[in-house]
Write an enzyme that holds these catalytic residues in place. Sequence first.
Site, mmCIF file in Angstrom:
data_model
loop_
_atom_site.group_PDB
_atom_site.id
_atom_site.type_symbol
_atom_site.label_atom_id
_atom_site.label_comp_id
_atom_site.label_asym_id
_atom_site.label_seq_id
_atom_site.Cartn_x
_atom_site.Cartn_y
_atom_site.Cartn_z
ATOM 1 N N ASP A 36 2.156 2.041 3.514
ATOM 2 C CA ASP A 36 3.108 1.202 4.266
ATOM 3 C C ASP A 36 4.512 1.407 3.754
ATOM 4 O O ASP A 36 5.467 1.271 4.494
ATOM 5 C CB ASP A 36 2.846 -0.323 4.278
ATOM 6 N N HIS A 48 0.883 -1.174 0.000
ATOM 7 C CA HIS A 48 0.000 0.000 0.000
ATOM 8 C C HIS A 48 0.921 1.224 0.000
ATOM 9 O O HIS A 48 1.975 1.195 0.642
ATOM 10 C CB HIS A 48 -0.820 0.130 1.280
HETATM 11 C C1 XUL Z 1 -7.820 -6.351 4.301
HETATM 12 C C2 XUL Z 1 -7.050 -6.763 3.105
HETATM 13 C C3 XUL Z 1 -6.177 -5.719 2.505
HETATM 14 C C4 XUL Z 1 -6.075 -5.790 1.013
HETATM 15 C C5 XUL Z 1 -5.288 -4.668 0.391
HETATM 16 O O1 XUL Z 1 -8.621 -7.348 4.837
HETATM 17 O O2 XUL Z 1 -7.103 -7.907 2.696
HETATM 18 O O3 XUL Z 1 -4.927 -5.813 3.085
HETATM 19 O O4 XUL Z 1 -5.494 -6.987 0.598
HETATM 20 O O5 XUL Z 1 -5.755 -3.422 0.737
#
Ligand code: XUL
Length: 450
Positions: free
Chosen positions: A113, A110
Amino acid sequence: MTSEFFPDVSPLKFEARQSAARTHPRQSQRLAFHHYDATASVEGRTMEEHLRFAACYWHTMRNGLADPFGAATAVTPWDDGSASISNAMRRAEAFFEFLTKCQIGRWCFHDRDLAPEGETIAQSEKNLDALAAHAIELQRATGKRLLWGTANLFSHPRYMHGAATSPAVDAFLHGAAQVRKALEVTHMLGGEGYVLWGGREGYDTLLNTDLAREREQLARFLHMAADHAQSIGFRGVLLIEPKPHEPTTHQYDSDSEATLNFLREFNLITRFKLNIETNHATLAGHSMEHELAVAIAAGALGSIDANMGTPTLGWDTDRFPTDAYLTTNIMLAILNAGGLKKGGLNFDAKRRRASFEPIDLFHAHAAGMDAFAIGLKAAARIRADGRLAEFVAARYASWDSPIGKQIRAGTLSLAQCAQEAARLAPAPQASGRQEMLESIVNDLLFSDDA
Ligand code: XUL
Ligand code: CO
């Protein structure tokens, strides 16, 4: 890379089980693969090509393992806890060393992060640019590839009512800024995909929610994201990751079927595929096989977030997928569908809070990788054996009769079917033989030549 972040860990290798036991009699489990042999061939392709493993940045590098009842426990000597760029860079270096030592070819992140959020959008983008430049160097040095990138549109308080589906247009605009930048960075890093997980794109109570309006906002947002991806020449797969709830009471892309329906309703079906996560399937009250089967039937399987839940707990526990039945079912579905293509098996999984040592990162991923190697080999045996596929084909054989073919071709009316029904001689029912089939799977899963 200059320093070593995991000095006690030698690069993991494949070791036959007996030799591992003999060489290290005092260790219950040496850090090595016992089933995952990257170059071993299964159905004419290497395990590495089949499994396309990825590690996720958020759990691996940013999850301190806190839970609602206690503080973070994870030991992270490479991280000084600050939000500085130099700390973020060092973390990235540790991550790529981890990928290399653990034989994991891909990664996912992300925006937030990877790089710290700044005071302004411009500052946040500058921070992300700095980390992306560093990541591209690390990718070059290690040969690792980006499976997908994404934007975090759920942690910051501005998204407390959602991002695209927020009642406040400002949140939509801010989300747009983040997705635009995250798409561009993903493209720059050669990402094979881009994920949109609608963390808070749902509602907590209908008392304050205009559901119809929120679904339209979400569709508009997804069209904008797809248009932007196209305009920058991004050729990766755009993915939606269904999840029914948590943190919201209800999320609009709640499971594969609801998401496909949403995509069709808003003319997005050709633009997005699905990223299916095991624990999200569990939360939706489905099996992972069900979610995969629905996506595959619609030609919409994009990628997999590989983890597993704890069925006795009601939350998204994101455990490492170590259940060999689960991995066998997943790999059987994938092999039958012709492989993962541009998708991968991304360990969206976190260690238990008490598995706090850096070496547990390796044990956890190796356990997941071995479980998928077991699943891959078992699935290939099930396919080679052929009894399951033959049984299913035989079960539907009556549909290959002339009358069955006519119905399928759409040339018979309901009244004509009724006439045919009147002519039918009583026919015996056929058993579904579920238990026999389950026993065949057991036999092949635990066969001696495994
Ligand atoms: C949350 C989840 C996230 C997504 C990416 O449950 O799975 O981490 O994979 O945003
Ligand atoms: Co996920």
